[in-house]
Design a protein around this motif. Structure first.
Motif, PDB file in Angstrom:
ATOM      1  N   PHE A 104      -0.256  -5.292   3.397  1.00  0.00           N
ATOM      2  CA  PHE A 104      -0.805  -4.047   2.889  1.00  0.00           C
ATOM      3  C   PHE A 104      -1.081  -4.018   1.386  1.00  0.00           C
ATOM      4  O   PHE A 104      -2.123  -3.522   0.954  1.00  0.00           O
ATOM      5  CB  PHE A 104       0.054  -2.840   3.292  1.00  0.00           C
ATOM      6  N   PRO A 105      -0.183  -4.546   0.570  1.00  0.00           N
ATOM      7  CA  PRO A 105      -0.478  -4.490  -0.880  1.00  0.00           C
ATOM      8  C   PRO A 105      -1.812  -5.160  -1.206  1.00  0.00           C
ATOM      9  O   PRO A 105      -2.600  -4.652  -2.009  1.00  0.00           O
ATOM     10  CB  PRO A 105       0.674  -5.270  -1.505  1.00  0.00           C
ATOM     11  N   ALA A 153       3.223   3.796   6.206  1.00  0.00           N
ATOM     12  CA  ALA A 153       3.323   5.093   5.518  1.00  0.00           C
ATOM     13  C   ALA A 153       2.462   5.135   4.263  1.00  0.00           C
ATOM     14  O   ALA A 153       2.916   5.459   3.180  1.00  0.00           O
ATOM     15  CB  ALA A 153       4.779   5.398   5.184  1.00  0.00           C
ATOM     16  N   VAL A 154       1.202   4.757   4.443  1.00  0.00           N
ATOM     17  CA  VAL A 154       0.278   4.749   3.309  1.00  0.00           C
ATOM     18  C   VAL A 154      -0.675   5.925   3.454  1.00  0.00           C
ATOM     19  O   VAL A 154      -1.104   6.270   4.548  1.00  0.00           O
ATOM     20  CB  VAL A 154      -0.517   3.426   3.302  1.00  0.00           C
ATOM     21  N   THR A 178       3.833  -7.285  13.820  1.00  0.00           N
ATOM     22  CA  THR A 178       3.807  -6.120  12.938  1.00  0.00           C
ATOM     23  C   THR A 178       4.621  -6.309  11.667  1.00  0.00           C
ATOM     24  O   THR A 178       4.417  -5.590  10.702  1.00  0.00           O
ATOM     25  CB  THR A 178       4.307  -4.875  13.681  1.00  0.00           C
ATOM     26  N   ALA A 179       5.509  -7.275  11.667  1.00  0.00           N
ATOM     27  CA  ALA A 179       6.286  -7.495  10.439  1.00  0.00           C
ATOM     28  C   ALA A 179       5.408  -7.958   9.292  1.00  0.00           C
ATOM     29  O   ALA A 179       5.739  -7.781   8.120  1.00  0.00           O
ATOM     30  CB  ALA A 179       7.380  -8.523  10.711  1.00  0.00           C
ATOM     31  N   HIS A 201      -2.763   0.307  10.912  1.00  0.00           N
ATOM     32  CA  HIS A 201      -1.433   0.028  10.343  1.00  0.00           C
ATOM     33  C   HIS A 201      -0.999   1.014   9.286  1.00  0.00           C
ATOM     34  O   HIS A 201       0.103   0.912   8.767  1.00  0.00           O
ATOM     35  CB  HIS A 201      -1.415  -1.374   9.733  1.00  0.00           C
ATOM     36  N   GLY A 202      -1.851   1.967   8.943  1.00  0.00           N
ATOM     37  CA  GLY A 202      -1.525   2.871   7.844  1.00  0.00           C
ATOM     38  C   GLY A 202      -0.306   3.719   8.124  1.00  0.00           C
ATOM     39  O   GLY A 202       0.535   3.939   7.261  1.00  0.00           O
TER      40      GLY A 202
END
Lengths: 797, 200
Positions: A345-346, A380-381, A338-339, A375-376
């Protein structure tokens, strides 16, 4: 395309006589024992294959012939390899046949794979494969290694534990080499020569991107050259199986299918993997982690490369496929570690921004949606725009893309639990999602059978019911929508498409727009539904509409099964009223109305059984329905069931509010209908009522009379009238004499029952403990008690 | 991984009932799942082969019905293309995907992608997690090669009498059922090999 010739060939192959077959075998054996192989040999082998594969029953070959074929597997002529492998696959292996993996021969491997009878066979094949990879000599002939990875992939699909820990480690290292460190210069091209000869041509030429520019980074599947080196081929093969490899061995963060626990060198532990994301280059990673890291880099590079404008159409398609694969692999890798989410994400977000306005990339946006869903929250997206695309835009504009429909519905099926928790608009989007079903029911009805239960909520149940009932209308509307955009407005739809004119008419727009809405919540249904049905009447024989209508009953069953579990009495009341109302408000398709009535009847009954007090509560509406004689002819099925429910549940034992007055008024209503249908012939165009309608009415009347004994004389009056009328032989309302006799007999039975009101009451209105007996658990009915009672009755004092 | 590749009829065949489909070519990749599952372990090799044939027949029937319903719904008339018009035939083809549930017929859920070219269907059965975009492209490519190299738009029976060509084609473009990410250069290189084989 498929000719008589082909059909007769297959027939001949199946029906070949044993003697002829044996002659053929010996002829073939002679051909194969010759030194040279010509066209006749190839043709004969091909015929043998046809004979063996034309029937599903296995033929066995003579041993000598089979041995000869086995030796052909290593022939230098590829056609012989192919044919012998194909023939041997269609027959049983010889007992004691020892076939070893020959590393240069893909066709032998295919035979070994198909004949593998157990996991042990696969394990040994695997070991041989991996050994051949290890013992690689330099300067091999082209593509001799390349089939190794597909075979490993095939074994992984069925039996991942055939690879030992050692194998996994070795392959991980190889994968890293091939994926990340393949040559960045072009190989010797097959078409080299020509203009460029001499020392100049020996200079290594770098690989290029799809848009022609020189490549500045490592080799990937989106790089081109005149020719390719072996490790570049292995790069392609490695990437092609990468996702499957990761899913098999990397799906659980610290779990690996262990077969060899003694080997503890270079294993990762969960502690190590936590640190991996931040310091990937500064310390020694385990092979597994390295694969993950290289996969990650490869995918980021692919995403960047997919932004380039490729020269060829096939390459553009490949770029799309690569984007899908890259996002899926990134998702997989982020689930494991998860790291990595923060690094990924970007990039995914930027990709989404690039593609979200282009509907041709819809199928790429689905894996991105899966990534956001997984993963959102962690990153926190804000995912609003993603869900807007998936739930509002895609179904509305791409409902006719069968592949998108399949993939989107699969996404919903796999994630519906998560979606129910995280995405509130999911359950409100059913009007939109059902467009897939309305357009192509046979292909997606299976998916909706699984999805529908998750779309049923207490707030939207009524609207969902209306939407399901109007699915054929939606189907017709979608057809009109597409026709309307494809044919010009000025052209008169003279081919009889009144519905198309109606669709384009601004005054009627609202009706169609309601059907095409993307979200629930703006009203359960529209007032002018009957107008809509009339406008779409000519759609009743459009194949798409007919196919859609056939799926509605199944979905209704699922709907009711689900809603009955969660509904309160209010909602059930509402649903019952909707059923009564809509029974006459359906698109006029021949069998559709009958089928829907059947579904309604079944579930009306279930509703009443679950909540008997509903009948007393809604007695006014039910009586209105049952009192309309026209309903006997147009809605026979539902009418019968409503009458039955009234007879059964309108009693004090079901609901204490049931008054004598209510029973009497119900009796009078039903009596009037019974008189009417048995004293005249049916109205023109309507069929005679089935005997069951008459007997149900009679039974209901008898039941009501048993609860209010004043009504008994009226029943006897009717029954005597019936007896008299039937003595004439035939009546206008019943065509079959046998049926008439059965009806009259039933009447007699009821009458004799009603002669003793007390008995009638307990038979026709049994108390609950009689209808739901508990046998041995009930002290009133238990066997010992019964026996004791009988004994004391029969034994004299 | 692709589980199998089929070429079968989607038009009515007089010798068969209306639901059945005649299979002209079938290739199942990988080991037989019946040999590896617990409940089917007791079967002999012969029974396993029979079982596999039946499973393939089930897939063909499902696809045939899907093609029929799709053509009925779209209402388009079937274009009769002649040899030489392979690209046109392919363009005009129907395509779709059928979801096959776990157990019907393979032990895990699969997706059957299909291309309906006139009276024949070309089907690829894939694992559900497979890249369907790639599979679609591969299926189109395979179909085009089959139509061209086996002259399938004509009245001949080469699909039956030259099935080794399809085997060779599959060994290059779909080795052991592996879908490949091939850009036009890689594809060209493989197609050259295929053409060389077909010329023999």
């Amino acid at each position: 395309m498929y000719s008589h010739g082909s059909e007769s060939l297959i027939k001949q192959a199946r029906e070949i006589q044993e003697s002829e077959l044996q002659k053929f075998y010996s002829r073939l054996l002679k051909l194969l024992q010759a030194k040279e192989f010509g066209h006749e040999t190839i043709d004969s082998l091909q015929r043998l294959h046809l004979i063996l594969s034309a029937t599903k029953y296995t033929r066995t070959l003579p041993t000598e012939l089979q041995r000869r074929l086995l030796s052909l597997l290593s022939s230098p002529v590829e056609q012989l390899q192919v044919l012998s492998s194909a023939v041997l696959r269609e027959t049983l292996p010889l007992s004691g046949q020892e076939l070893n993996y020959n590393q240069d021969n893909s066709h032998t491997a295919a035979l070994l794979l198909s004949q593998a009878g157990s996991r042990a066979d696969l394990s040994s094949l695997c070991t041989q494969l991996i050994r051949s990879l290890e013992n690689r000599q330099s300067d091999p002939p082209n593509h001799s290694l390349t089939h190794t990875l597909p075979i490993v992939n095939a074994i992984l699909t069925h039996s991942p534990e055939c690879l030992t820990e050692e194998h996994v480690t070795l392959l991980s290292k190889k994968l890293v080499d091939w994926l990340r460190y393949a040559s960045i210069t072009q190989g010797v091209g097959a078409s080299s020569g020509g203009f460029f000869t001499g020392p100049r041509s020996r200079q290594p030429v770098p690989i290029a991107e799809l848009d022609g520019t020189v490549s500045g980074d490592f080799f990937t599947v989106l790089c081109v050259g005149q020719g390719f080196t072996e490790d570049q081929w292995m790069n392609v093969f490695s990437f092609s199986m990468l996702r499957h490899w990761l899913l098999t061995y990397h799906s659980v963060p610290s779990g690996v299918p262990i077969t060899d626990t003694d080997d503890r060198s270079e294993f990762d532990s969960s502690v190590v993997s936590m640190v991996s994301a931040t310091s990937s280059s500064s310390r020694l990673l385990s092979p597994k982690e390295r694969v993950r890291e290289k996969a990650f880099q490869y995918c980021l590079r692919l995403i960047e490369q997919s932004d380039r404008k490729a020269h060829k159409r096939t390459d553009t398609d490949l770029q799309k496929a690569c984007l899908v694969e890259a996002v899926c692999i990134l998702d997989c890798v982020c689930v494991e570690d998860t790291a990595l989410v923060y690094r990924t994400f970007p990039c995914v977000k930027a990709l989404f921004g690039r593609l979200s306005s282009d509907l041709t990339f819809a199928r790429v946006l689905l894996p991105i949606a899966q990534f956001y869903l997984n993963h959102g929250e962690m990153a926190a997206v804000d995912c609003e725009s993603v869900w807007k695309l998936v739930f509002s835009q895609f179904p509305a504009e791409l409902f006719n893309d069968p592949f998108l429909a399949h993939e989107l519905l699969r996404f919903l099926r796999l994630n519906h639990e998560n979606l129910l928790l995280r995405v509130p608009q999911y359950t409100r989007s059913f009007p939109n999602l059902l467009k897939f079903l309305a357009w192509d029911s046979p292909a997606v009805v299976d998916d909706f059978v699984d999805l529908l239960p998750s779309l049923v909520t207490v707030e939207t149940a009524v609207e969902l019911l209306h939407t399901l009932l109007d699915l054929p209308c939606l189907s017709a509307t979608l057809v009109l929508q597409l026709r309307s955009t494809s044919s010009p407005i000025s052209e008169p739809s003279g081919r009889g498409l009144m519905s198309l004119d109606a669709f384009r008419n601004p005054a009627l727009r609202g009706l169609f727009l309601y059907l095409l809405r993307t979200e629930a919540g703006s009203g359960d249904t529209i007032d002018r539904l009957s107008v809509l049905h009339e406008l779409l009447a000519e759609a009743a024989d459009w194949p798409r509409v007919v196919q859609c209508a056939q799926t509605v009953p199944v979905l209704l069953h699922i709907f009711f099964n689900t809603v009955l579990k969660v509904a309160d009495e209010n909602l059930l009341t509402h649903l019952m009223l909707v059923m009564l109302e809509r029974s006459s408000l359906l698109l006029k398709l021949p069998t559709y109305i009958k089928e829907i009535h059947r579904v309604f009847s079944c579930h009306l009954l279930r509703l009443c059984k679950l909540h008997p007090s509903l009948v007393v509560n809604q007695s006014h509406e039910l009586l209105e329905f049952a009192g309309t004689t026209a309903n006997v002819y147009s809605k026979e099925e539902i009418f019968t069931h409503v009458v039955w429910a009234l007879g059964e549940y309108l009693s004090v034992s079901c609901d204490s509010r049931c008054s004598v007055k209510l029973i009497t008024s119900c009796f009078e209503t039903l009596e009037a209908v019974l008189f009417e249908i048995t004293s005249s012939s049916p109205p023109p165009g309507a069929a005679r009522p089935a005997p069951r309608v008459v007997t149900t009415l009679m039974s209901a009347l008898a039941k009501l009379a048993s609860r209010s004994h004043d009504l008994i004389p009226r029943v006897s009056l009717f029954l005597s009238k019936l007896r008299t009328a039937s003595r004439g032989g035939s009546v206008a309302w019943c065509s079959d004499e046998e049926d008439l006799v059965a009806i009259v007999t039933r009447g007699e039975e009821l009458w004799s029952l009603l002669k003793t009101p007390g008995v009638a009451q307990s038979v026709l209105t049994p108390p609950a403990h009689v209808t739901t007996p508990q046998w041995h658990r009930d002290t009133n009915l238990s066997m010992p008690l019964q026996l004791r009672t009988l004994t004391s009755l029969t034994h004299t004092q | 991984m692709v589980r199998c590749f089929l070429i079968h009829t989607v038009c009515p065949v007089s010798a068969l009932s209306s639901a059945e489909s005649r299979i002209l070519y079938s290739r199942v990749f990988g080991p037989d799942e019946a040999a590896l599952t617990e409940q089917q372990r007791g079967l002999s090799a012969e029974q396993r082969r029979l079982l596999q044939r039946e499973k393939v027949a089930v897939v063909a029937r499902q696809v045939k019905s899907a093609v029929y319903l799709c053509r009925e719904a779209s209402g388009r008339a079937l274009l009769e293309a002649v040899p030489g018009e392979e690209a046109l035939a392919l363009q005009d083809a129907n395509s779709g995907v059928v979801r096959l549930r776990a157990g019907e017929p393979f032990s895990d859920e699969t997706s059957a992608l299909w291309l309906g070219v006139q009276s024949l269907g070309f089907t690829l059965v894939c694992e559900p997690h497979e890249n369907l975009l790639l599979a679609e492209g591969t299926l189109c490519g395979l179909t085009r090669h089959c139509l061209e190299h086996l002259h399938m738009l004509g009245q001949g029976s080469e699909v039956l009498l030259r099935s080794n060509r399809i085997d060779a084609l599959l060994s290059r473009l779909l080795p052991h059922g592996q879908l490949l990410f091939l850009n036009h250069r890689f594809a060209q290189s493989l197609e050259k090999e295929v053409t060389a084989y077909m010329a023999k």
